[in-house]
Every structure is written in C-alpha cells, then in structure tokens.
Design a protein around this motif. Sequence first.
Motif, mmCIF file in Angstrom:
data_model
loop_
_atom_site.group_PDB
_atom_site.id
_atom_site.type_symbol
_atom_site.label_atom_id
_atom_site.label_comp_id
_atom_site.label_asym_id
_atom_site.label_seq_id
_atom_site.Cartn_x
_atom_site.Cartn_y
_atom_site.Cartn_z
ATOM 1 N N TRP A 44 -28.813 -4.656 -24.718
ATOM 2 C CA TRP A 44 -29.499 -5.543 -23.958
ATOM 3 C C TRP A 44 -28.293 -6.415 -22.250
ATOM 4 N N SER A 45 -26.727 -6.579 -22.898
ATOM 5 C CA SER A 45 -26.168 -7.093 -22.368
ATOM 6 C C SER A 45 -25.661 -6.204 -21.168
ATOM 7 N N ILE A 46 -25.816 -4.686 -21.344
ATOM 8 C CA ILE A 46 -25.795 -4.197 -20.739
ATOM 9 C C ILE A 46 -26.115 -4.088 -19.534
ATOM 10 N N VAL A 47 -27.456 -4.149 -20.026
ATOM 11 C CA VAL A 47 -28.763 -3.387 -19.036
ATOM 12 C C VAL A 47 -28.164 -4.884 -17.878
ATOM 13 N N ILE A 48 -28.076 -6.160 -18.115
ATOM 14 C CA ILE A 48 -28.651 -7.220 -17.703
ATOM 15 C C ILE A 48 -26.657 -7.086 -16.706
ATOM 16 N N LEU A 49 -26.192 -6.580 -17.459
ATOM 17 C CA LEU A 49 -24.586 -6.784 -16.285
ATOM 18 C C LEU A 49 -24.621 -5.441 -15.504
ATOM 19 N N THR A 50 -25.493 -5.013 -15.861
ATOM 20 C CA THR A 50 -25.307 -3.211 -14.845
ATOM 21 C C THR A 50 -26.473 -3.733 -13.506
ATOM 22 N N TRP A 51 -27.384 -4.248 -14.125
ATOM 23 C CA TRP A 51 -28.539 -5.304 -12.870
ATOM 24 C C TRP A 51 -27.277 -6.215 -11.723
ATOM 25 N N ILE A 138 -35.680 3.238 -2.487
ATOM 26 C CA ILE A 138 -35.798 3.224 -3.091
ATOM 27 C C ILE A 138 -37.819 4.123 -3.085
ATOM 28 N N GLY A 139 -37.986 4.939 -3.163
ATOM 29 C CA GLY A 139 -39.771 5.282 -2.793
ATOM 30 C C GLY A 139 -39.741 4.628 -3.918
ATOM 31 N N GLN A 140 -41.694 4.424 -3.279
ATOM 32 C CA GLN A 140 -42.544 3.269 -4.295
ATOM 33 C C GLN A 140 -43.101 3.380 -5.536
ATOM 34 N N LEU A 141 -43.366 5.023 -6.058
ATOM 35 C CA LEU A 141 -43.559 5.527 -6.578
ATOM 36 C C LEU A 141 -42.855 6.004 -8.490
ATOM 37 N N ALA A 145 -42.742 2.928 -10.823
ATOM 38 C CA ALA A 145 -42.514 3.453 -12.579
ATOM 39 C C ALA A 145 -41.724 2.643 -12.898
ATOM 40 N N PHE A 146 -40.579 2.435 -12.499
ATOM 41 C CA PHE A 146 -39.525 1.936 -13.389
ATOM 42 C C PHE A 146 -39.721 0.105 -13.518
ATOM 43 N N ILE A 147 -40.103 0.036 -13.000
ATOM 44 C CA ILE A 147 -40.313 -1.923 -12.900
ATOM 45 C C ILE A 147 -41.981 -2.173 -13.907
ATOM 46 N N GLY A 148 -42.790 -1.192 -14.061
ATOM 47 C CA GLY A 148 -43.931 -1.195 -14.241
ATOM 48 C C GLY A 148 -43.828 -0.275 -15.678
ATOM 49 N N SER A 149 -42.835 0.063 -16.151
ATOM 50 C CA SER A 149 -42.640 0.418 -17.073
ATOM 51 C C SER A 149 -41.968 -1.356 -18.117
ATOM 52 N N TYR A 172 -33.721 2.728 -23.869
ATOM 53 C CA TYR A 172 -34.810 3.361 -22.649
ATOM 54 C C TYR A 172 -34.355 2.540 -21.241
ATOM 55 N N SER A 173 -34.280 1.179 -21.611
ATOM 56 C CA SER A 173 -34.059 0.202 -20.644
ATOM 57 C C SER A 173 -32.641 1.160 -19.852
ATOM 58 N N VAL A 174 -31.820 0.993 -20.621
ATOM 59 C CA VAL A 174 -30.461 1.270 -20.492
ATOM 60 C C VAL A 174 -30.566 1.932 -19.555
ATOM 61 N N LEU A 175 -31.054 3.493 -20.168
ATOM 62 C CA LEU A 175 -30.772 4.794 -19.594
ATOM 63 C C LEU A 175 -32.015 5.082 -18.011
ATOM 64 N N ALA A 176 -33.344 4.127 -18.580
ATOM 65 C CA ALA A 176 -33.790 3.715 -16.952
ATOM 66 C C ALA A 176 -32.768 2.901 -15.638
ATOM 67 N N LEU A 177 -32.183 2.140 -16.159
ATOM 68 C CA LEU A 177 -31.820 0.992 -14.491
ATOM 69 C C LEU A 177 -30.024 1.903 -14.490
ATOM 70 N N LEU A 178 -29.442 3.159 -15.720
ATOM 71 C CA LEU A 178 -28.367 3.775 -14.795
ATOM 72 C C LEU A 178 -28.968 4.557 -13.796
ATOM 73 N N VAL A 179 -30.289 5.777 -14.559
ATOM 74 C CA VAL A 179 -30.480 6.301 -13.272
ATOM 75 C C VAL A 179 -31.123 5.703 -11.743
ATOM 76 N N MET A 180 -31.697 4.615 -12.054
ATOM 77 C CA MET A 180 -31.637 3.965 -10.816
ATOM 78 C C MET A 180 -31.204 3.743 -10.492
ATOM 79 N N SER A 181 -29.533 2.825 -10.616
ATOM 80 C CA SER A 181 -28.180 2.509 -10.040
ATOM 81 C C SER A 181 -27.732 3.685 -9.353
ATOM 82 N N LEU A 182 -27.488 4.683 -10.449
ATOM 83 C CA LEU A 182 -27.012 6.132 -10.035
ATOM 84 C C LEU A 182 -28.005 6.774 -8.461
#
Length: 190
Positions: A44-51, A138-141, A145-149, A172-182
């Motif tokens: 979670w700290s990696i998620v928050i750092l990435t965000w 980023i597109g709506q869909l 999917a990202f924020i809703g999940s 899941y959060s680390v992977l999803a945020l990395l995909v969104m960031s990249l």
Amino acid sequence: MVFEYLTVLISVVVGLSVTSFLTNVVRIIHVRGDVTISWVQLLWSIVILTWTVAFWWFTFVLAEQSQWTFPMFVFLLAYSTLLFFLMALLFPEGVPADHNYQSQFMRNRFWFFGVLLLFLCVDLIDYTVKLNKELSIIGQLPYAAFIGSLIVFSLFALRTDNLLFHRVFAVYSVLALLVMSLTTLVPLAS
C-alpha cells in the motif's frame, strides 16, 4: 510565475509523503529482525508513493494554466494532503523497535480505507472536472473500471480483517495503478 508560487506548498506536502515513505522503509530495513513486517502495508505504501509521484508529474501540465482560482489551489492542496494522510496512516510516528506492522495495519484499516475512499472520491471529482474541460488523459471506461474497482474493494476492506483479501487487494492495487500510470503519464513526456 503564479504556478511556481502556488505549487510550492503543494510540493512541500508531496515531499512530506515521499519523505515518510523513504524514512520508514529504511527504518524497517534497519530493525527488520525485531519487527513484524507487513507486506500488505508495504504494498500500500508503494501504491500511495506511485500515486503521489503521478500527481506531482501531472501538476507539470498545470504550468500552462493561465488563470488560477483559490478553490482550484485548495483542491490541489487537499488532494496532496490526502496522499500524505494515507502515507502517515501506514507509518505511525514513534513506534517501538519491536513493532508489529501487520497488526497495526489491520487495527488502522478502517481509518486507512476510509481516507482512501475520500481520496478516491476527490480523484473522481478531479477526473470529472478534467473530462468536462477536455483535459482528461484517460478514457471513461478504463477510468471507471479502475476507480470503481478500488472503491468497491475499499468498501469491503473497511469491513473485513481477512488477511488473504487484504493481500490480494494490495497486489491488485499496485498492478492497476502501475498500468494506469504507465499508460497515462509516460505520454506526457513527449
């Protein structure tokens, strides 16, 4: 000139979040034999750092903003402050050398996921404003999917102390945020 002036305070708050992450990870390394490490908390700290880094990266685009308002500044300050709160909730001050990070995370999960839900709502507002001004990157869909999940899983995380769920959600959060960031932030470099 206005952008540079206004972003100083926001940069300080972002810097506090990054400093908290770095300081506490190094502290955990130093006392690793004496503490009970929580991989969920570290993920979670990696998620928050990435965000946090993604937020800082995106503020560069705001340098082109010609007109600034106080509500816009307060919104950005609140966004960065919530990121700092999330990091601070993961790493409490003044813990003993034999601290159990796993039980501390589980004890504080209601606060952490409550603030995360508030942050996700603020991010949703941010996205909606950018969408209305055609500034969204980023597109709506994919965003929905990202924020809703994350919202649904966070609501569940508030209620459960099932460690397996928390592990899966953190991964899941680390992977999803990395995909969104990249997929969204790298193109800003072009």
